[in-house]
Design an enzyme around this catalytic site. Structure first.
Site, PDB file in Angstrom:
ATOM      1  N   LEU A 195      -4.009  -1.551   0.188  1.00  0.00           N
ATOM      2  CA  LEU A 195      -4.497  -2.366  -0.919  1.00  0.00           C
ATOM      3  C   LEU A 195      -4.521  -3.806  -0.424  1.00  0.00           C
ATOM      4  O   LEU A 195      -3.478  -4.381  -0.113  1.00  0.00           O
ATOM      5  CB  LEU A 195      -3.573  -2.245  -2.132  1.00  0.00           C
ATOM      6  CG  LEU A 195      -3.883  -3.146  -3.335  1.00  0.00           C
ATOM      7  CD1 LEU A 195      -5.227  -2.764  -3.944  1.00  0.00           C
ATOM      8  CD2 LEU A 195      -2.780  -3.051  -4.369  1.00  0.00           C
ATOM      9  N   CYS A 243       0.817  -1.199   0.000  1.00  0.00           N
ATOM     10  CA  CYS A 243       0.000   0.000   0.000  1.00  0.00           C
ATOM     11  C   CYS A 243       0.851   1.249   0.000  1.00  0.00           C
ATOM     12  O   CYS A 243       1.839   1.334  -0.706  1.00  0.00           O
ATOM     13  CB  CYS A 243      -0.908  -0.011   1.235  1.00  0.00           C
ATOM     14  SG  CYS A 243      -1.426  -1.655   1.741  1.00  0.00           S
ATOM     15  N   ARG A 276       9.748   6.914 -20.892  1.00  0.00           N
ATOM     16  CA  ARG A 276       9.434   6.138 -22.103  1.00  0.00           C
ATOM     17  C   ARG A 276       8.854   4.772 -21.740  1.00  0.00           C
ATOM     18  O   ARG A 276       7.897   4.306 -22.360  1.00  0.00           O
ATOM     19  CB  ARG A 276      10.701   5.925 -22.924  1.00  0.00           C
ATOM     20  CG  ARG A 276      11.236   7.135 -23.652  1.00  0.00           C
ATOM     21  CD  ARG A 276      12.548   6.761 -24.349  1.00  0.00           C
ATOM     22  NE  ARG A 276      13.133   7.857 -25.113  1.00  0.00           N
ATOM     23  CZ  ARG A 276      14.294   7.766 -25.753  1.00  0.00           C
ATOM     24  NH1 ARG A 276      14.992   6.628 -25.699  1.00  0.00           N
ATOM     25  NH2 ARG A 276      14.767   8.791 -26.432  1.00  0.00           N
ATOM     26  N   ASN A 332       4.328  -0.692   4.388  1.00  0.00           N
ATOM     27  CA  ASN A 332       3.956  -0.972   3.006  1.00  0.00           C
ATOM     28  C   ASN A 332       4.828  -2.131   2.555  1.00  0.00           C
ATOM     29  O   ASN A 332       6.051  -2.003   2.531  1.00  0.00           O
ATOM     30  CB  ASN A 332       4.209   0.259   2.127  1.00  0.00           C
ATOM     31  CG  ASN A 332       4.168  -0.053   0.641  1.00  0.00           C
ATOM     32  OD1 ASN A 332       3.462  -0.957   0.202  1.00  0.00           O
ATOM     33  ND2 ASN A 332       4.947   0.681  -0.139  1.00  0.00           N
ATOM     34  N   GLY A 333       4.239  -3.263   2.235  1.00  0.00           N
ATOM     35  CA  GLY A 333       5.063  -4.370   1.751  1.00  0.00           C
ATOM     36  C   GLY A 333       4.568  -5.721   2.184  1.00  0.00           C
ATOM     37  O   GLY A 333       3.420  -5.894   2.598  1.00  0.00           O
ATOM     38  N   THR A 344      14.461   7.636 -20.107  1.00  0.00           N
ATOM     39  CA  THR A 344      14.172   6.223 -20.305  1.00  0.00           C
ATOM     40  C   THR A 344      13.041   5.744 -19.407  1.00  0.00           C
ATOM     41  O   THR A 344      12.194   4.953 -19.826  1.00  0.00           O
ATOM     42  CB  THR A 344      15.432   5.371 -20.021  1.00  0.00           C
ATOM     43  OG1 THR A 344      16.506   5.870 -20.806  1.00  0.00           O
ATOM     44  CG2 THR A 344      15.196   3.927 -20.380  1.00  0.00           C
TER      45      THR A 344
END
Length: 574
Positions: free
Chosen positions: A61, A6, A308, A85-86, A305
């Site tokens: 989440l 999350c 992209r 978070n993790g 990069t």
């Protein structure tokens, strides 16, 4: 078992403990976690915890056991508070070593507060997983913060004028309220007791000395299978991102998985071969150009990069989330640990080869990890990255780098040791031509029309006069191309602080190399493009003297209907 991929926000030692400050912290927390502003990161649950002058906010989440696992997490008497978070993959083994502790939830991250009780701050290396967490010890009002070994999760640290310390999963959660902020380095912890950082991750390869372990194909295969297996714990539908290249195609090919997706032809072929359900998503160059501003806002970079490659991943994530999928496996990290970029063909010896892989891994959090984490979390999607498993990295980085060296005359193309590990005649994992397919960088593999379309669009928005004054307007990391200037303008509009521009890396590069590796070929200094096309003379089509890969295509006359990519897809497992 509840997983917590999350976003977090913490304000520690704040002199203002008013209701207005509480509301402000909650508002900032939700920026990282809703599409328009940190709420997109965790759309399932949000909350805030306050203890005196400390605020811990969390946006969740739900991936495993979605009905439980709210944060913050506590020890038995609630004196230790954690927002995280993790995911911690070895939490069950760790629980067995904490027999005298009572756990309040089944969350994999519930072990953190109890490990701190047992070991103080010296427990982080015991965790096998990806994580960013803030731990508050209310007994003495001290706190510690830590980020995972490679930086798969994103994290920033800032300081307010009132002496407060701010921690946020994304820059947008703190950039307006801090006098100074920076990227929280991976593999480090910050302690309020010492007032500084301490490195907790220090594997053998970190000092860049050349290892000597002989190459054993089965050891590499088994280590990768274990890395994938531990990431398959999920109670929600999930999939695998496929590009048709080796890294992503291996993910669904393993006996423990059954998913997939690649550039149209190769991706469909992998899916047919593996018997997976293949979803193809098509985008035009114009779709990508329209998304660039949102991409820069969410990914928080102006690196050419990264933008992209983030744009197609951003567009894919939106489509994938609409299918009801919350988690995908992705193939980042393989090129760094195996030396898979095309410029590695020019490595002069095994020491240079190995040291460049070390430098690339250490920089991943600035590039591919940043992209994979933020381009997916923009839509509440989580990307899991097996190649960056701590144990798998240790296995591969202990190999004698002579075995990784690229020797076309011996039939050894880039990442040969990985290809050979899965080349099984009795139980083939992939068709041979996919297993030995040469690399296309993601930002290139989605189609040269995409890159050339971007350049043409930038040229319409940045004139020569702007470029002539670029060094005065942007003295730090001065953009050298109109494309770079265009991205920088957008970034500065969202994040105008000096601290923000300092979070983005710069320096010379060719085909995604570090500045050091540019020295490998004298010709490269004349072609400083991050595209794989800059690695002239190393692609298979160049071996016979055909240099078409190294030639830039002319910009398309219109971009509205130009296909962005040959085709990328995802395989869904429900």
């Amino acid at each position: 078992e509840k997983r917590n991929m999350c976003g977090i926000l913490a304000v520690l030692g704040c002199t203002d403990d008013s209701q207005a400050k509480r509301v402000r912290v909650l508002e900032l927390s939700r920026r990282q976690f809703f599409f328009s502003l940190l709420r997109h990161r965790g759309p399932d649950w949000s909350g805030i915890y306050q203890h005196g002058d400390n605020y811990l906010a969390h946006e969740r989440l739900a991936i495993v056991d979605p009905d439980s696992g709210d944060q913050p997490l506590f020890n038995e008497d609630k004196t230790i508070v954690v927002t995280v978070n993790g995911e911690i993959y070895n939490h069950e083994e760790l629980r067995k070593d904490l027999k005298n502790h009572k756990f309040r939830t089944g969350s994999d991250c519930d072990v953190i507060s109890h490990l701190y009780e047992e070991h103080g701050e010296n427990f982080v290396d015991m965790l096998d997983g990806v994580f960013s967490f803030v731990l508050l010890d209310t007994r003495d009002n001290s706190f510690m913060v830590a980020r995972d070994a490679i930086g798969v999760t994103s994290l920033y640290i800032g300081w307010g004028l009132d002496g407060s310390v701010w921690i946020s999963s994304e820059m947008k959660g703190l950039h307006e309220d801090c006098e100074h902020f920076e990227v929280f380095p991976p593999g480090l912890l910050y302690s309020s007791k010492s007032g500084g950082f301490k490195q907790w991750y220090n594997p053998p390869w970190y000092n860049e000395s050349v290892p000597s372990t002989p190459y054993e194909p089965l050891a590499v295969r088994h280590a990768f299978e274990a890395a994938v297996t531990k990431r398959l714990m999920s109670d929600v539908p999930f999939g695998v991102l496929l590009s048709g290249g080796l890294d992503s195609s291996l993910l669904p090919s393993l006996p423990v998985t059954w998913l997939g997706s690649p550039d149209l032809k190769a991706g469909k072929e992998v899916a047919d071969y593996l018997g997976t359900v293949h979803h193809e998503f098509h985008f035009t160059v114009q779709d990508g150009i329209d998304a660039v501003e949102d991409v820069i806002y969410h990914v928080e970079t102006y690196d050419v990069t990264t933008i992209r490659a983030s744009t197609p991943m951003f567009l894919m994530s939106r489509k994938i989330k609409s299918l009801g999928v919350k988690m995908v496996l992705s193939g980042e990290g393989s090129d760094e640990i195996f030396g898979g970029y095309l410029y590695f063909h020019k490595a002069p010896n095994k020491q240079e080869f190995h040291q460049e892989t070390c430098r690339k891994i250490k920089a991943l959090h600035k590039y591919d990890c940043l992209r994979a984490n933020k381009a997916t979390s923009a839509f509440g999607l989580e990307a899991r990255i097996p190649f960056l498993d701590k144990e798998f990295i240790n296995t591969v980085m202990s190999l004698d780098p002579e075995s990784k060296m690229i020797k076309p005359e011996e039939g050894r193309i880039e990442k040969w040791v990985l290809r050979r590990a899965f080349d099984d005649e009795e139980r083939p994992y992939l068709p041979k031509h996919i297993l030995y397919r040469q690399k296309e960088q993601f930002s290139d593999g989605v189609g040269y029309s995409w890159i050339d379309g971007l350049k043409a669009h930038a040229a319409e928005n940045v004139n020569d006069k702007m470029m002539s004054n670029a060094a005065h307007i942007f003295p730090h990391n001065t953009p050298l191309t109109k494309e770079a200037y265009y991205y920088r303008m957008i970034f500065e509009r969202f994040f105008p602080q000096n601290s923000a521009r300092l979070t983005v890396p710069g320096g010379a590069t060719v085909a995604c190399s570090t500045a050091k590796a540019v020295e490998w070929d004298a010709n490269w200094s004349n072609n400083m493009d991050p595209s794989g096309r800059a690695a002239v003379g190393v692609h298979l089509s160049d071996y016979d003297g055909n240099s078409k890969v190294a030639v830039s295509l002319p910009p398309p006359k219109t971009v509205e209907d130009t296909p962005m990519m040959m085709g990328h897809g995802v395989v869904i497992q429900t």
